[in-house]
Scaffold this active site. Structure first.
Site, PDB file in Angstrom:
ATOM      1  N   GLY A 166       0.800  -1.219   0.000  1.00 56.10           N
ATOM      2  CA  GLY A 166       0.000   0.000   0.000  1.00 56.10           C
ATOM      3  C   GLY A 166       0.830   1.265   0.000  1.00 56.10           C
ATOM      4  N   LYS A 214       4.817   2.158   1.316  1.00 53.50           N
ATOM      5  CA  LYS A 214       5.812   2.563   0.313  1.00 53.50           C
ATOM      6  C   LYS A 214       6.356   3.964   0.580  1.00 53.50           C
ATOM      7  CE  LYS A 214       3.132   1.828  -3.227  1.00 53.50           C
ATOM      8  NZ  LYS A 214       2.617   1.730  -4.614  1.00 53.50           N
ATOM      9  N   GLU A 222      -3.630  23.266   4.243  1.00 54.73           N
ATOM     10  CA  GLU A 222      -3.110  22.662   3.025  1.00 54.73           C
ATOM     11  C   GLU A 222      -3.643  23.428   1.834  1.00 54.73           C
ATOM     12  OE1 GLU A 222      -2.335  17.962   4.086  1.00 54.73           O
ATOM     13  OE2 GLU A 222      -4.302  18.541   3.293  1.00 54.73           O
ATOM     14  N   HIS A 238      -4.095  14.956  15.566  1.00 52.07           N
ATOM     15  CA  HIS A 238      -2.860  15.734  15.454  1.00 52.07           C
ATOM     16  C   HIS A 238      -2.900  17.010  16.294  1.00 52.07           C
ATOM     17  CE1 HIS A 238      -1.812  12.923  12.446  1.00 52.07           C
ATOM     18  NE2 HIS A 238      -2.240  13.564  11.381  1.00 52.07           N
ATOM     19  N   ARG A 250       0.100  26.628   2.712  1.00 50.79           N
ATOM     20  CA  ARG A 250       0.373  25.328   3.334  1.00 50.79           C
ATOM     21  C   ARG A 250       1.288  25.546   4.537  1.00 50.79           C
ATOM     22  NH1 ARG A 250       4.865  21.980   2.705  1.00 50.79           N
ATOM     23  NH2 ARG A 250       4.540  19.863   3.526  1.00 50.79           N
ATOM     24  N   ASP A 293      14.257  35.452  15.936  1.00 43.09           N
ATOM     25  CA  ASP A 293      13.965  34.328  15.046  1.00 43.09           C
ATOM     26  C   ASP A 293      14.985  33.206  15.205  1.00 43.09           C
ATOM     27  OD1 ASP A 293      13.327  32.642  12.937  1.00 43.09           O
ATOM     28  OD2 ASP A 293      13.079  34.244  11.487  1.00 43.09           O
ATOM     29  N   ARG A 334      -9.015  32.000   2.283  1.00 46.31           N
ATOM     30  CA  ARG A 334      -8.711  31.754   3.693  1.00 46.31           C
ATOM     31  C   ARG A 334      -9.715  30.815   4.337  1.00 46.31           C
ATOM     32  NH1 ARG A 334      -5.791  34.753   7.046  1.00 46.31           N
ATOM     33  NH2 ARG A 334      -7.465  34.770   8.609  1.00 46.31           N
TER      34      ARG A 334
END
Length: 518
Positions: free
Chosen positions: A46, A50, A253, A277, A368, A425, A491
């Site tokens: 599947g 893979k 996404e 998640h 994304r 940063d 958005r």
């Protein structure tokens, strides 16, 4: 039947010296347990196997965490193919450069294949025979071998597969070896189905043998959350309702379901992303300091957070479905399945009372990314009147362009006293040049081999998570909460931005974080 069933002799592969990598600083100790290790990938033909499982195993091998004189990898699926067929199918997902060609060839010689069904004995008896021959080749005492079964399969076949493993493929005695099962999400569709699945698997294996994998817990910056919170004095007094106004956990996404419409429509964005998640990320942000870094102490604190989440109100939920979603022939024309959701979760405890945790996930959106955005309250008695510049924010960018940065107000260079927003940063590509950040699956598979369950979901944790979302999910399934259409590349529904504003989030205008370039 595959060639793997009739292995007439033991094969020999030269042992490779372990390779060190900066990306595995946390993992530089060799695996504690030694001896014969068999990794069995069920569903080997599947996409998940893979694209994720075999590449993760290869990277662990290439970096010295799987020793060729100890490990062998078995693929199992219904497809009737040979060892070489499987090797050829996965080869293209392993090679990243010409330098890897030798390692790829060595790794693929560790891979054998057995074909069989998922609910009848013959295939699993053949699989057990193949594993046993490998163990005999390694002069393994019966019961001392290690067997890791990775179920890269749909949840619907977990129970019969686990019964077959229990009956035919377990270590035959308890002399120091182990059998462990890795199962992928989704763990059911609601509380009842999840509990049924947990009961069926739990009747066959003990909880320490079950590893419910959520790959977000293996991401580098998610793994950094506990260090950030509990190893830095500056955050300790700020991490509470007195200083934090709201928390956003975002997953976006810029593409749609892309051929997975039929599968996705069974679950939707809440089951697919938010309930697992993003909720796991919320736990790590909101939990109290554990007694220690032992897995059970950490998971105890995560459960306490989930138990403190109050029921989700319909007026704090906005659902969306991108236009064109139902054009997929595998999706019903009248589908109400959300491809976008923004919702507010509230935690009823001393630390977080009154702080909205905004969960936001969507497909076919204008960008994304996955990130955590912690927005602090306004400065009291602000003599610079800098509110229009925006609030202080601590942003943890999970993907892509992993980074952490603090948005803060500073004086703009020049003769005038003018305030602007800038950032402190830490961008990983700039700070850690040449360091390859390991894939989440690499880390989690290695944790499974080591028996470390810290980054896996415990059964009681899963139960409480479903208790939070099941009532809302049933209302959506019954059509009581509707999805609002939105244009791909936008958005999302405008109502979602209105919900953020009602929850107290203040958007910064005129400032965009730009990842640094080397």
């Amino acid at each position: 039947m595959s060639q793997a069933i009739g292995l007439p002799t033991c094969w020999h592969i030269e042992k490779r010296a372990p390779l060190k990598s900066d990306s595995f600083i946390r993992m530089e100790e060799s695996v504690n347990e030694t001896g014969c290790l068999s990794i069995i990938v069920l569903g080997a033909s599947g996409d998940l196997a893979k694209k994720k499982t075999f590449p993760a195993l290869f990277n662990l091998y290439r970096q010295g965490f799987l020793q060729s004189n100890e490990v062998h990898i078995f693929g199992y699926a219904r497809t009737k193919i040979s060892d070489d067929d499987l090797r050829n199918r996965i080869r293209g997902y392993l090679t990243k450069s010409a330098d890897d060609d030798e390692a790829v060839s060595e790794f693929l010689q560790l891979v054998k294949y057995v074909s069989g069904s998922y609910d009848t004995p013959e295939g699993f008896q053949a699989l057990d025979e193949a594993i046993a021959k490998h163990e005999i080749c390694r002069n393994t005492t019966e019961g001392t071998a290690r067997r890791l079964f990775y179920l890269a399969l749909p949840p619907s076949v977990y129970p019969p597969v686990c019964r077959m493993i229990k009956t035919y493929c377990m270590n035959k005695s308890d002399l120091g070896g182990w059998t462990r099962i890795v199962v992928e999400k989704p763990f059911g569709k609601d509380l009842a189905s999840s509990e049924q699945l947990s009961s069926e698997i739990g009747s066959l294996f003990d909880e320490p043998q079950i590893y419910r994998i959520d790959h977000y817990l293996g991401k580098e910056l998610v793994q950094n959350l506990l260090v950030l919170r509990f190893a830095n004095r500056m955050f300790l007094p700020l991490w509470n309702r007195d200083h934090i106004d709201n928390v956003q956990i975002v997953f976006r996404e810029d593409f749609g379901t892309e051929g997975r419409g039929g599968y996705f429509d069974e679950y939707g964005i809440i089951r697919d992303i938010i309930q697992n998640h993003l909720l796991q990320v919320l736990c790590l942000i909101a939990m109290e300091k554990p007694v220690s870094l032992k897995p059970e102490h950490i998971r105890d604190e995560k459960v306490k957070v989930l138990q403190s989440v109050v029921p989700i109100e319909d007026d704090e939920v906005v659902l969306g479905q991108y236009e064109g979603y139902t054009d997929d022939p595998t999706v019903p024309d009248n589908s109400n399945t959300p491809t976008f959701a923004t919702m507010v979760l509230r935690i009823h405890n001393e630390r977080w009372e009154g702080v909205p945790f905004i969960m936001k996930a969507g497909k076919a959106i204008n960008s994304r990314k996955a990130e955590i955005r912690i927005q602090f309250k306004d400065v009291p008695g602000d003599i610079f009147r800098s509110k229009k510049q925006g609030r202080n924010e601590f942003v943890i960018r999970l993907q892509p362009s992993e980074a952490m940065y603090m948005k803060l107000t500073v004086k703009q260079p020049g003769l005038e006293m003018q305030c602007v927003q800038s950032e402190l940063d830490l961008s990983y590509t700039q700070r850690y040049q040449g360091v390859v950040i390991p894939e989440a699956y690499e880390r989690l598979i290695l944790d499974t081999i080591r028996g470390d369950q810290q980054h896996f979901v415990r059964r009681d944790e899963l139960k409480v998570a479903w208790e939070i979302f099941t009532p809302l999910l049933h209302r959506i399934d019954n059509g009581e909460v509707k999805s609002i259409p939105y244009k791909p590349g936008s958005r999302g529904p405008a109502e979602a931005d209105a919900l953020l504003e009602r929850a107290g989030y203040v958007q910064t205008h005129g400032y965009i974080w730009i990842p640094p370039t080397l």
